[in-house]
Scaffold this active site. Structure first.
Site, PDB file in Angstrom:
ATOM      1  CG  ASN A   1      -1.863   1.239   1.532  1.00 18.95           C
ATOM      2  OD1 ASN A   1      -1.931   2.072   0.375  1.00 18.95           O
ATOM      3  ND2 ASN A   1      -2.249   1.459   2.298  1.00 18.95           N
ATOM      4  CD1 TRP A   2       3.428   0.944  -2.925  1.00 18.40           C
ATOM      5  CD2 TRP A   2       3.605   2.456  -4.852  1.00 18.40           C
ATOM      6  NE1 TRP A   2       4.214   0.439  -3.868  1.00 18.40           N
ATOM      7  CE2 TRP A   2       4.343   1.119  -4.906  1.00 18.40           C
ATOM      8  CE3 TRP A   2       3.818   3.239  -5.565  1.00 18.40           C
ATOM      9  CZ2 TRP A   2       5.265   0.749  -6.140  1.00 18.40           C
ATOM     10  CZ3 TRP A   2       4.383   3.011  -6.714  1.00 18.40           C
ATOM     11  CH2 TRP A   2       5.121   1.698  -7.006  1.00 18.40           C
TER      12      TRP A   2
ATOM     13  CG  HIS B   1      -5.986   1.616   5.114  1.00 19.08           C
ATOM     14  ND1 HIS B   1      -5.455   2.687   5.987  1.00 19.08           N
ATOM     15  CD2 HIS B   1      -4.857   0.886   4.838  1.00 19.08           C
ATOM     16  CE1 HIS B   1      -4.323   2.509   6.358  1.00 19.08           C
ATOM     17  NE2 HIS B   1      -3.875   1.350   5.783  1.00 19.08           N
TER      18      HIS B   1
ATOM     19  CD  GLU C   1      -3.120   5.740   6.500  1.00 15.37           C
ATOM     20  OE1 GLU C   1      -1.999   5.674   7.146  1.00 15.37           O
ATOM     21  OE2 GLU C   1      -3.304   5.414   5.425  1.00 15.37           O
TER      22      GLU C   1
ATOM     23  N   GLY D   1       2.747  -1.398   4.338  1.00 22.43           N
ATOM     24  CA  GLY D   1       2.771  -0.012   4.318  1.00 22.43           C
ATOM     25  C   GLY D   1       4.279   0.734   3.754  1.00 22.43           C
ATOM     26  N   GLY D   2       4.955   1.113   4.589  1.00 19.69           N
ATOM     27  CA  GLY D   2       6.245   1.885   4.569  1.00 19.69           C
ATOM     28  C   GLY D   2       7.249   0.832   3.842  1.00 19.69           C
TER      29      GLY D   2
END
Length: 256
Positions: A13-14, A99, A101, A238-239
């Site tokens: 997930n960029w 998600h 966020e 993620g990161g």
């Protein structure tokens, strides 16, 4: 992972990172870093503007492109939104739905998550549906009840034949972007609860076939331990997905 019954899926997930040119460069670096792709599916969930570049860059590479969000309507006066049909026509295969966020910053609810799942399935996309508790909910001991509610509402009205196309991503909110990670046993416990909930709704055969990811700060250092658990069928990364060597290490751990 239980490769006998279900596919392992490692999805990056960029978030809101990388221009189209940067996306091409990252994918080329990733292609050179991944030693082999045997047991797992690779998915790159990129920003909308990166999708055409990412699709082109992954030709000849065993990776699918996903989106990070979509609207549940096919069309209409929804300025700035993208429909499932638009994504599917581009060649997108997956889409992240719900998600934390999106829930926190953009008022996503369990009800809209359910609508988006139905729209994604109707368009031929595979939803990656996120569920997870806050630190307060974990400390209050209501993790199980909260996640069961999220799963049950998310899957409302979904036919048994379609459930196997859905991926559930357990992402404890307290472990997203914080550097904190659930222990392998904690991840396994909650992923097992999620599978039990699906079993109650759809039976054991379907529950065995559903891919359940862990999505809270999985990285190159902890991936192998997390993926060793029977009910952890991959990761929503993620990161670490923004660094080709780190993401490749996770993929390679899934291919063992």
């Amino acid at each position: 992972m239980n490769q006998r019954y279900r596919k392992t899926v490692i999805a990056g997930n960029w978030k809101m990172n990388k221009t189209p040119a940067e996306a091409r460069a990252l994918i080329e670096e990733l292609k050179a870093s991944v030693s082999r792709v045997k047991w797992c599916e690779i998915v790159l969930c990129v920003p909308f503007v990166d999708i055409p570049a990412a699709l082109k860059a992954t030709k000849g590479f065993r990776a699918s492109i996903g989106a990070q969000n979509m609207h549940y309507e096919k069309s209409g006066a929804y300025t700035g939104e993208i429909s499932a049909q638009m994504l599917a026509e581009l060649g997108v295969k997956y889409v992240i739905i719900g998600h934390s966020e999106r829930r926190q910053y953009f008022a996503e609810t369990d009800v809209t998550v359910n609508k988006k799942i139905h729209a994604a399935l109707d368009a031929g996309l595979r939803p990656i549906v996120c569920v997870g508790e806050s630190l307060q909910q974990r400390e209050q001991g209501v993790t199980l009840e909260f996640i069961r509610q999220q799963v049950k509402i998310a899957l409302g009205g979904v036919e048994p034949s379609a459930v196997k196309r859905i991926i559930i991503a357990y992402e404890p909110i307290w472990a997203i972007g914080t550097g904190k990670t659930a222990t392998a046993d904690q991840a396994e416990e909650v992923c097992g609860w999620i599978r039990d909930c699906i079993r109650e709704l759809y039976g054991a055969r379907i529950a065995r076939a559903v891919t359940i990811q862990y999505g809270g700060s999985m990285n190159a250092g902890n991936a192998a331990e997390l993926l060793s658990k029977l009910d952890v069928d991959g990761g929503l990364i993620g990161g670490a997905s923004l660094k080709a060597p780190d993401f490749a290490a996770i993929i390679n751990a899934a291919n063992q």
